[in-house]
Write a protein that holds these residues in place. Structure first.
Motif, PDB file in Angstrom:
ATOM      1  N   ASN A 127      12.882   5.592  -8.894  1.00  0.00           N
ATOM      2  CA  ASN A 127      12.468   4.413  -9.642  1.00  0.00           C
ATOM      3  C   ASN A 127      11.962   3.381  -8.644  1.00  0.00           C
ATOM      4  OD1 ASN A 127      13.351   5.467 -12.146  1.00  0.00           O
ATOM      5  ND2 ASN A 127      15.463   4.841 -11.684  1.00  0.00           N
ATOM      6  N   TRP A 128      11.293   2.360  -9.158  1.00  0.00           N
ATOM      7  CA  TRP A 128      10.850   1.270  -8.291  1.00  0.00           C
ATOM      8  C   TRP A 128      12.058   0.459  -7.838  1.00  0.00           C
ATOM      9  CZ3 TRP A 128       6.137   0.464  -6.232  1.00  0.00           C
ATOM     10  CH2 TRP A 128       5.070   1.200  -6.760  1.00  0.00           C
ATOM     11  N   ARG A 129      12.079   0.091  -6.559  1.00  0.00           N
ATOM     12  CA  ARG A 129      13.172  -0.692  -5.979  1.00  0.00           C
ATOM     13  C   ARG A 129      12.613  -1.963  -5.359  1.00  0.00           C
ATOM     14  NH1 ARG A 129      17.900   1.435  -7.918  1.00  0.00           N
ATOM     15  NH2 ARG A 129      18.407   3.476  -7.062  1.00  0.00           N
ATOM     16  N   GLU A 130      13.227  -3.092  -5.665  1.00  0.00           N
ATOM     17  CA  GLU A 130      12.820  -4.336  -5.026  1.00  0.00           C
ATOM     18  C   GLU A 130      13.322  -4.359  -3.583  1.00  0.00           C
ATOM     19  OE1 GLU A 130      14.153  -7.663  -7.268  1.00  0.00           O
ATOM     20  OE2 GLU A 130      12.717  -7.356  -8.896  1.00  0.00           O
ATOM     21  N   PHE A 131      12.588  -5.026  -2.713  1.00  0.00           N
ATOM     22  CA  PHE A 131      13.019  -5.154  -1.324  1.00  0.00           C
ATOM     23  C   PHE A 131      12.695  -6.555  -0.827  1.00  0.00           C
ATOM     24  CE2 PHE A 131       8.587  -3.931  -0.916  1.00  0.00           C
ATOM     25  CZ  PHE A 131       8.134  -4.692   0.145  1.00  0.00           C
ATOM     26  N   GLU A 132      13.310  -6.901   0.296  1.00  0.00           N
ATOM     27  CA  GLU A 132      13.102  -8.218   0.892  1.00  0.00           C
ATOM     28  C   GLU A 132      13.094  -8.070   2.406  1.00  0.00           C
ATOM     29  OE1 GLU A 132      15.034 -12.730   0.662  1.00  0.00           O
ATOM     30  OE2 GLU A 132      16.240 -10.978   0.087  1.00  0.00           O
ATOM     31  N   ILE A 133      12.168  -8.744   3.059  1.00  0.00           N
ATOM     32  CA  ILE A 133      12.090  -8.722   4.518  1.00  0.00           C
ATOM     33  C   ILE A 133      12.493 -10.089   5.049  1.00  0.00           C
ATOM     34  CG2 ILE A 133      10.596  -8.475   6.527  1.00  0.00           C
ATOM     35  CD1 ILE A 133       8.912  -6.520   4.960  1.00  0.00           C
ATOM     36  N   LYS A 134      13.503 -10.103   5.924  1.00  0.00           N
ATOM     37  CA  LYS A 134      13.930 -11.326   6.597  1.00  0.00           C
ATOM     38  C   LYS A 134      13.871 -11.086   8.095  1.00  0.00           C
ATOM     39  CE  LYS A 134      17.099 -12.928   2.963  1.00  0.00           C
ATOM     40  NZ  LYS A 134      18.521 -13.287   2.662  1.00  0.00           N
ATOM     41  N   ASN A 135      13.011 -11.847   8.773  1.00  0.00           N
ATOM     42  CA  ASN A 135      12.784 -11.671  10.217  1.00  0.00           C
ATOM     43  C   ASN A 135      12.359 -10.235  10.493  1.00  0.00           C
ATOM     44  OD1 ASN A 135      13.474 -14.375  10.750  1.00  0.00           O
ATOM     45  ND2 ASN A 135      15.654 -13.857  10.691  1.00  0.00           N
ATOM     46  N   ASP A 136      13.185  -9.456  11.201  1.00  0.00           N
ATOM     47  CA  ASP A 136      12.812  -8.080  11.536  1.00  0.00           C
ATOM     48  C   ASP A 136      13.619  -7.059  10.751  1.00  0.00           C
ATOM     49  OD1 ASP A 136      15.262  -8.481  12.686  1.00  0.00           O
ATOM     50  OD2 ASP A 136      14.787  -7.489  14.584  1.00  0.00           O
ATOM     51  N   THR A 137      14.211  -7.457   9.620  1.00  0.00           N
ATOM     52  CA  THR A 137      15.073  -6.565   8.840  1.00  0.00           C
ATOM     53  C   THR A 137      14.595  -6.487   7.396  1.00  0.00           C
ATOM     54  OG1 THR A 137      16.975  -7.125  10.230  1.00  0.00           O
ATOM     55  CG2 THR A 137      17.442  -6.094   8.122  1.00  0.00           C
ATOM     56  N   GLY A 146       0.807  -1.208   0.000  1.00  0.00           N
ATOM     57  CA  GLY A 146       0.000   0.000   0.000  1.00  0.00           C
ATOM     58  C   GLY A 146       0.841   1.259   0.000  1.00  0.00           C
ATOM     59  N   ASN A 147       0.240   2.355   0.445  1.00  0.00           N
ATOM     60  CA  ASN A 147       0.893   3.662   0.422  1.00  0.00           C
ATOM     61  C   ASN A 147       1.065   4.207   1.840  1.00  0.00           C
ATOM     62  OD1 ASN A 147       0.802   3.615  -2.451  1.00  0.00           O
ATOM     63  ND2 ASN A 147      -1.331   4.301  -2.374  1.00  0.00           N
ATOM     64  N   TYR A 148       2.215   4.880   2.062  1.00  0.00           N
ATOM     65  CA  TYR A 148       2.564   5.374   3.398  1.00  0.00           C
ATOM     66  C   TYR A 148       3.194   6.754   3.287  1.00  0.00           C
ATOM     67  CZ  TYR A 148       2.174   0.364   4.405  1.00  0.00           C
ATOM     68  OH  TYR A 148       1.732  -0.927   4.497  1.00  0.00           O
ATOM     69  N   CYS A 149       3.202   7.490   4.399  1.00  0.00           N
ATOM     70  CA  CYS A 149       3.848   8.805   4.415  1.00  0.00           C
ATOM     71  C   CYS A 149       4.664   8.967   5.693  1.00  0.00           C
ATOM     72  CB  CYS A 149       2.824   9.932   4.290  1.00  0.00           C
ATOM     73  SG  CYS A 149       1.690  10.068   5.698  1.00  0.00           S
ATOM     74  N   THR A 150       5.655   9.871   5.625  1.00  0.00           N
ATOM     75  CA  THR A 150       6.518  10.135   6.770  1.00  0.00           C
ATOM     76  C   THR A 150       6.976  11.581   6.736  1.00  0.00           C
ATOM     77  OG1 THR A 150       8.502   9.384   7.964  1.00  0.00           O
ATOM     78  CG2 THR A 150       8.655   9.479   5.560  1.00  0.00           C
ATOM     79  N   CYS A 151       7.403  12.090   7.874  1.00  0.00           N
ATOM     80  CA  CYS A 151       7.946  13.438   7.977  1.00  0.00           C
ATOM     81  C   CYS A 151       9.198  13.383   8.827  1.00  0.00           C
ATOM     82  CB  CYS A 151       6.925  14.391   8.612  1.00  0.00           C
ATOM     83  SG  CYS A 151       7.531  16.100   8.785  1.00  0.00           S
ATOM     84  N   ILE A 188       4.222   0.915  -2.043  1.00  0.00           N
ATOM     85  CA  ILE A 188       4.706  -0.469  -2.000  1.00  0.00           C
ATOM     86  C   ILE A 188       3.720  -1.383  -2.722  1.00  0.00           C
ATOM     87  CG2 ILE A 188       5.365  -2.382  -0.506  1.00  0.00           C
ATOM     88  CD1 ILE A 188       6.073  -0.351   1.636  1.00  0.00           C
ATOM     89  N   GLU A 189       4.269  -2.182  -3.636  1.00  0.00           N
ATOM     90  CA  GLU A 189       3.427  -3.082  -4.413  1.00  0.00           C
ATOM     91  C   GLU A 189       4.275  -4.262  -4.895  1.00  0.00           C
ATOM     92  OE1 GLU A 189       0.687  -2.985  -8.477  1.00  0.00           O
ATOM     93  OE2 GLU A 189       1.458  -1.125  -7.623  1.00  0.00           O
ATOM     94  N   ASN A 190       3.813  -5.462  -4.613  1.00  0.00           N
ATOM     95  CA  ASN A 190       4.457  -6.685  -5.118  1.00  0.00           C
ATOM     96  C   ASN A 190       5.956  -6.735  -4.804  1.00  0.00           C
ATOM     97  OD1 ASN A 190       1.986  -7.489  -6.213  1.00  0.00           O
ATOM     98  ND2 ASN A 190       2.394  -6.414  -8.138  1.00  0.00           N
TER      99      ASN A 190
END
Length: 210
Positions: free
Chosen positions: A64-74, A33-38, A48-50
């Protein structure tokens, strides 16, 4: 005695099921989904999508779009700049769908809130940034100087009289000339911070009287 042992065994099994259920729920949590921060007056949105994400900031820049990966809490991803430097951050989920990212290399934490919006694919660049900047205003993400100028524009510079006093001249007295409302602020360390708080109090009083 046998009945008591059976009861304890059943209770133990129930507790184990609850533990594994909680752990399983946490491991299934994902970002989407979509998020914001300050951060220090810099407003940013994260889309964030797929298992890919894209960032836009109030500097008028979108990545540009960047791939990411979540492992445990990182979470592992590439920086949003033009380079391909890798970054990692500790992720902590918050209530209402938000999350925090702590980057140990920089010692910085970014707190993200969920945005309940859909950005249309056929939106023009001008429309996108107009709506983006409106969300920045609604999120109240400004630097100290931006907050002061925004309030000054709201009242009109000619409608505000500012008097400074105190040993360090950081005590501020704001007079709203059209209404005669006066607010004095002394708690903050700088003139501009005290002026902002005093003007906010005047603005609130005026809005309440309407």
């Amino acid at each position: 005695m046998q009945h008591k042992k059976s009861h304890l065994k059943t209770l133990k099994n129930v507790l184990l099921i609850l533990v594994f259920t909680v752990i399983g729920c946490k491991s299934e949590r994902k970002l989407d989904g979509n998020y914001c921060t300050c951060h220090n007056g810099l407003y940013a949105e994260l889309y964030i999508e797929n298992d890919s994400m894209q960032s836009a900031t109030s500097l008028g820049w979108i990545s540009n779009w960047r791939e990411f990966e979540i492992k445990n809490d990182t979470i592992y991803h590439l920086y949003f700049g033009e380079g391909s430097k890798k970054a990692k951050a500790k992720i902590g989920f918050k209530e209402r769908g938000g999350f925090e990212l702590y980057y140990p290399m920089d010692g910085v934490t970014h707190s993200y809130n969920k945005l309940n919006l859909i950005i249309e694919n056929d939106i023009t660049s001008e429309q996108f940034w107009n709506e983006f900047n409106q969300r920045k205003i609604e999120f109240d993400c400004f630097t100290v100087s931006e907050r002061y100028l925004e309030l000054e524009r709201y009242f009109g510079k000619e409608n505000i009289r500012i008097d400074y006093s105190g040993e360090t001249h950081n005590e501020v007295k704001i007079t709203h000339i059209p209404t005669g409302i006066v607010k004095i602020e002394t708690e903050q360390k700088t003139q501009v911070e005290n002026a902002i708080i005093a003007m906010k109090r005047i603005k609130l009083e005026i809005e309440k009287s309407k």
